[in-house]
Design a protein around this motif. Structure first.
Motif, PDB file in Angstrom:
ATOM      1  N   ARG A 118       0.856  -1.182   0.000  1.00  0.00           N
ATOM      2  CA  ARG A 118       0.000   0.000   0.000  1.00  0.00           C
ATOM      3  C   ARG A 118       0.895   1.236   0.000  1.00  0.00           C
ATOM      4  NH1 ARG A 118      -4.601  -2.505  -1.630  1.00  0.00           N
ATOM      5  NH2 ARG A 118      -5.126  -4.237  -0.229  1.00  0.00           N
ATOM      6  N   SER A 119       0.302   2.367   0.253  1.00  0.00           N
ATOM      7  CA  SER A 119       1.075   3.615   0.213  1.00  0.00           C
ATOM      8  C   SER A 119       2.100   3.684   1.344  1.00  0.00           C
ATOM      9  CB  SER A 119       0.135   4.823   0.282  1.00  0.00           C
ATOM     10  OG  SER A 119      -0.650   4.764   1.472  1.00  0.00           O
ATOM     11  N   THR A 120       1.706   3.242   2.547  1.00  0.00           N
ATOM     12  CA  THR A 120       2.615   3.332   3.704  1.00  0.00           C
ATOM     13  C   THR A 120       2.869   1.993   4.378  1.00  0.00           C
ATOM     14  OG1 THR A 120       0.740   3.818   5.173  1.00  0.00           O
ATOM     15  CG2 THR A 120       1.897   5.701   4.203  1.00  0.00           C
ATOM     16  N   HIS A 121       2.278   0.944   3.901  1.00  0.00           N
ATOM     17  CA  HIS A 121       2.423  -0.349   4.563  1.00  0.00           C
ATOM     18  C   HIS A 121       2.159  -1.471   3.558  1.00  0.00           C
ATOM     19  CE1 HIS A 121      -1.887   0.595   4.816  1.00  0.00           C
ATOM     20  NE2 HIS A 121      -2.058  -0.715   4.738  1.00  0.00           N
ATOM     21  N   ILE A 122       2.262  -2.689   4.047  1.00  0.00           N
ATOM     22  CA  ILE A 122       1.957  -3.870   3.243  1.00  0.00           C
ATOM     23  C   ILE A 122       0.878  -4.671   3.968  1.00  0.00           C
ATOM     24  CG2 ILE A 122       2.817  -6.049   2.309  1.00  0.00           C
ATOM     25  CD1 ILE A 122       5.480  -4.799   1.921  1.00  0.00           C
ATOM     26  N   SER A 123      -0.154  -5.049   3.234  1.00  0.00           N
ATOM     27  CA  SER A 123      -1.222  -5.886   3.799  1.00  0.00           C
ATOM     28  C   SER A 123      -0.882  -7.350   3.556  1.00  0.00           C
ATOM     29  CB  SER A 123      -2.568  -5.544   3.149  1.00  0.00           C
ATOM     30  OG  SER A 123      -2.955  -4.231   3.468  1.00  0.00           O
ATOM     31  N   PHE A 124      -0.812  -8.100   4.663  1.00  0.00           N
ATOM     32  CA  PHE A 124      -0.514  -9.529   4.571  1.00  0.00           C
ATOM     33  C   PHE A 124      -1.786 -10.330   4.805  1.00  0.00           C
ATOM     34  CE2 PHE A 124       3.739  -7.918   5.574  1.00  0.00           C
ATOM     35  CZ  PHE A 124       4.480  -8.581   4.613  1.00  0.00           C
ATOM     36  N   SER A 125      -1.923 -11.423   4.076  1.00  0.00           N
ATOM     37  CA  SER A 125      -3.076 -12.301   4.243  1.00  0.00           C
ATOM     38  C   SER A 125      -2.808 -13.303   5.361  1.00  0.00           C
ATOM     39  CB  SER A 125      -3.350 -13.059   2.943  1.00  0.00           C
ATOM     40  OG  SER A 125      -2.299 -13.989   2.696  1.00  0.00           O
ATOM     41  N   ASN A 126      -3.846 -14.040   5.733  1.00  0.00           N
ATOM     42  CA  ASN A 126      -3.657 -15.166   6.642  1.00  0.00           C
ATOM     43  C   ASN A 126      -2.793 -16.227   5.971  1.00  0.00           C
ATOM     44  OD1 ASN A 126      -5.309 -13.941   8.549  1.00  0.00           O
ATOM     45  ND2 ASN A 126      -7.157 -14.898   7.693  1.00  0.00           N
ATOM     46  N   ALA A 127      -2.013 -16.900   6.760  1.00  0.00           N
ATOM     47  CA  ALA A 127      -1.024 -17.831   6.218  1.00  0.00           C
ATOM     48  C   ALA A 127      -1.618 -19.225   6.012  1.00  0.00           C
ATOM     49  CB  ALA A 127       0.183 -17.912   7.141  1.00  0.00           C
ATOM     50  N   THR A 128      -0.996 -19.957   5.091  1.00  0.00           N
ATOM     51  CA  THR A 128      -1.315 -21.363   4.846  1.00  0.00           C
ATOM     52  C   THR A 128      -0.028 -22.170   4.983  1.00  0.00           C
ATOM     53  OG1 THR A 128      -3.116 -20.826   3.327  1.00  0.00           O
ATOM     54  CG2 THR A 128      -2.196 -23.050   3.204  1.00  0.00           C
ATOM     55  N   TYR A 129      -0.075 -23.191   5.841  1.00  0.00           N
ATOM     56  CA  TYR A 129       1.105 -24.021   6.053  1.00  0.00           C
ATOM     57  C   TYR A 129       0.972 -25.290   5.213  1.00  0.00           C
ATOM     58  CZ  TYR A 129       4.841 -26.640   8.299  1.00  0.00           C
ATOM     59  OH  TYR A 129       5.980 -27.351   8.541  1.00  0.00           O
ATOM     60  N   LEU A 130       1.906 -25.490   4.296  1.00  0.00           N
ATOM     61  CA  LEU A 130       1.915 -26.673   3.431  1.00  0.00           C
ATOM     62  C   LEU A 130       2.932 -27.674   3.976  1.00  0.00           C
ATOM     63  CD1 LEU A 130       1.178 -28.248   0.857  1.00  0.00           C
ATOM     64  CD2 LEU A 130       2.953 -26.929  -0.340  1.00  0.00           C
ATOM     65  N   GLN A 131       2.465 -28.897   4.191  1.00  0.00           N
ATOM     66  CA  GLN A 131       3.338 -29.957   4.686  1.00  0.00           C
ATOM     67  C   GLN A 131       3.287 -31.134   3.716  1.00  0.00           C
ATOM     68  OE1 GLN A 131       2.352 -31.395   8.580  1.00  0.00           O
ATOM     69  NE2 GLN A 131       4.287 -32.472   8.840  1.00  0.00           N
ATOM     70  N   VAL A 132       4.426 -31.452   3.134  1.00  0.00           N
ATOM     71  CA  VAL A 132       4.529 -32.553   2.179  1.00  0.00           C
ATOM     72  C   VAL A 132       5.118 -33.756   2.901  1.00  0.00           C
ATOM     73  CG1 VAL A 132       5.461 -33.311  -0.024  1.00  0.00           C
ATOM     74  CG2 VAL A 132       4.875 -30.906   0.310  1.00  0.00           C
ATOM     75  N   ILE A 133       4.352 -34.831   2.974  1.00  0.00           N
ATOM     76  CA  ILE A 133       4.794 -36.035   3.679  1.00  0.00           C
ATOM     77  C   ILE A 133       4.426 -37.263   2.856  1.00  0.00           C
ATOM     78  CG2 ILE A 133       4.650 -35.019   5.988  1.00  0.00           C
ATOM     79  CD1 ILE A 133       1.939 -36.256   6.338  1.00  0.00           C
ATOM     80  N   GLU A 134       4.976 -38.419   3.245  1.00  0.00           N
ATOM     81  CA  GLU A 134       4.704 -39.677   2.554  1.00  0.00           C
ATOM     82  C   GLU A 134       3.260 -40.119   2.791  1.00  0.00           C
ATOM     83  OE1 GLU A 134       6.325 -41.334   0.440  1.00  0.00           O
ATOM     84  OE2 GLU A 134       8.332 -40.440   0.530  1.00  0.00           O
ATOM     85  N   ARG A 135       2.811 -41.082   1.994  1.00  0.00           N
ATOM     86  CA  ARG A 135       1.440 -41.564   2.076  1.00  0.00           C
ATOM     87  C   ARG A 135       1.134 -42.149   3.454  1.00  0.00           C
ATOM     88  NH1 ARG A 135      -2.266 -42.881  -1.741  1.00  0.00           N
ATOM     89  NH2 ARG A 135      -0.688 -42.516  -3.344  1.00  0.00           N
ATOM     90  N   ASN A 136       2.045 -42.986   3.978  1.00  0.00           N
ATOM     91  CA  ASN A 136       1.818 -43.594   5.281  1.00  0.00           C
ATOM     92  C   ASN A 136       1.750 -42.534   6.368  1.00  0.00           C
ATOM     93  OD1 ASN A 136       1.834 -46.125   4.113  1.00  0.00           O
ATOM     94  ND2 ASN A 136       4.029 -46.450   4.492  1.00  0.00           N
ATOM     95  N   GLU A 137       2.621 -41.523   6.257  1.00  0.00           N
ATOM     96  CA  GLU A 137       2.608 -40.457   7.244  1.00  0.00           C
ATOM     97  C   GLU A 137       1.316 -39.651   7.144  1.00  0.00           C
ATOM     98  OE1 GLU A 137       6.075 -38.151   6.673  1.00  0.00           O
ATOM     99  OE2 GLU A 137       7.475 -39.720   7.276  1.00  0.00           O
TER     100      GLU A 137
END
Length: 244
Positions: A118-137
């Motif tokens: 923005r003009s004086t700041h930055i607007s951040f969205s809510n975060a999304t945490y991506l976790q890549v794991i094996e099928r069994n996990e």
């Protein structure tokens, strides 16, 4: 996801930041290697401007992974400051933006969020945490989350069952205690009656012995008295015979 306006300052050599998932607004996505993942962010963009997607891993500073220049009346275009990748594709319009990661792997795990200057700041969205794991996990984690969600109901049912068992045990032990007290009182009463009867018999026997002893003493005194009287009479008789 609604954007949150915050002021940020960029310093070179900033301390590394640890990724934390304590916010209830953080979305957690679990994917397997090779899957395609799309992360969305909603907003209301009126004026033209740059829209960035950031990625942050544990103990690292955020870095740009994608950027698009939003134009109100023209198609959006890529930013010259961020290198575009076929592995990560970004789309943008006036209401939302998306970040698609094709064929995810373990290195794609991390915290993703978008930022709009923005003009004086930055607007951040809510975060999304991506976790890549094996099928069994993945299966294990989903099963763990299901069991965790079922834990309150199981806990309440166990508590209800425990309260019933506790009530039944209280009733049973209360009845046993009442019976034991009643038996003890009856035994004490019978013992007292037996003791009283024994005391009465002893007292009666003692009285009988006392009466027999008194009668015997009286008989002995009478015999002695009779003997003395005979002796006196004999003396008088002898005396009378001598006078005559």
């Amino acid at each position: 996801m609604a954007c949150i306006s915050v002021l940020i300052l960029f310093f070179h050599g900033t301390d590394l930041i640890a990724v934390t998932l304590g916010s209830p607004d953080t979305l957690i996505m679990v994917a397997e290697p090779g899957n395609d993942v799309t992360i969305w962010n909603q907003y209301n963009q009126i004026e033209p401007g740059y829209i960035y997607w950031f990625k942050q891993t544990d103990h690292s500073v955020p870095h740009h992974v994608a950027c698009q220049l939003y134009l109100k009346y023209y198609p959006s275009g890529p930013c010259s400051l961020v290198n575009q990748s076929k592995h990560i594709v970004m789309t943008v319009n006036s209401q939302n933006t998306s970040l698609t990661i094709t064929g995810v792997n373990y290195t794609d795990s991390g915290l993703y969020y978008c930022g709009i200057p923005r003009s004086t700041h930055i607007s951040f969205s809510n975060a999304t945490y991506l976790q890549v794991i094996e099928r069994n996990e993945t299966h294990f984690k989903r099963k763990f989350e299901e069991e965790k969600s079922e834990t309150p109901s199981k806990t309440s049912s166990v508590a209800h069952c425990f309260s019933k068992v506790y009530f039944m045990l209280t009733v049973v032990f209360g009845g046993v205690i009442v019976i034991l007290i009643s038996v003890l009182l009856v035994m004490l009463k019978r013992r007292k009656q037996h003791q009283d009867e024994t005391d009465d018999k002893v007292q009666q026997k003692k009285e009988e012995q006392d009466s027999k002893y008194a009668a015997l003493q009286f008989s002995e005194k009478k015999i002695k008295k009779s003997g003395r009287h005979t002796e006196v009479v004999d003396t008088e008789v002898v005396y009378s015979s001598v006078r005559h």
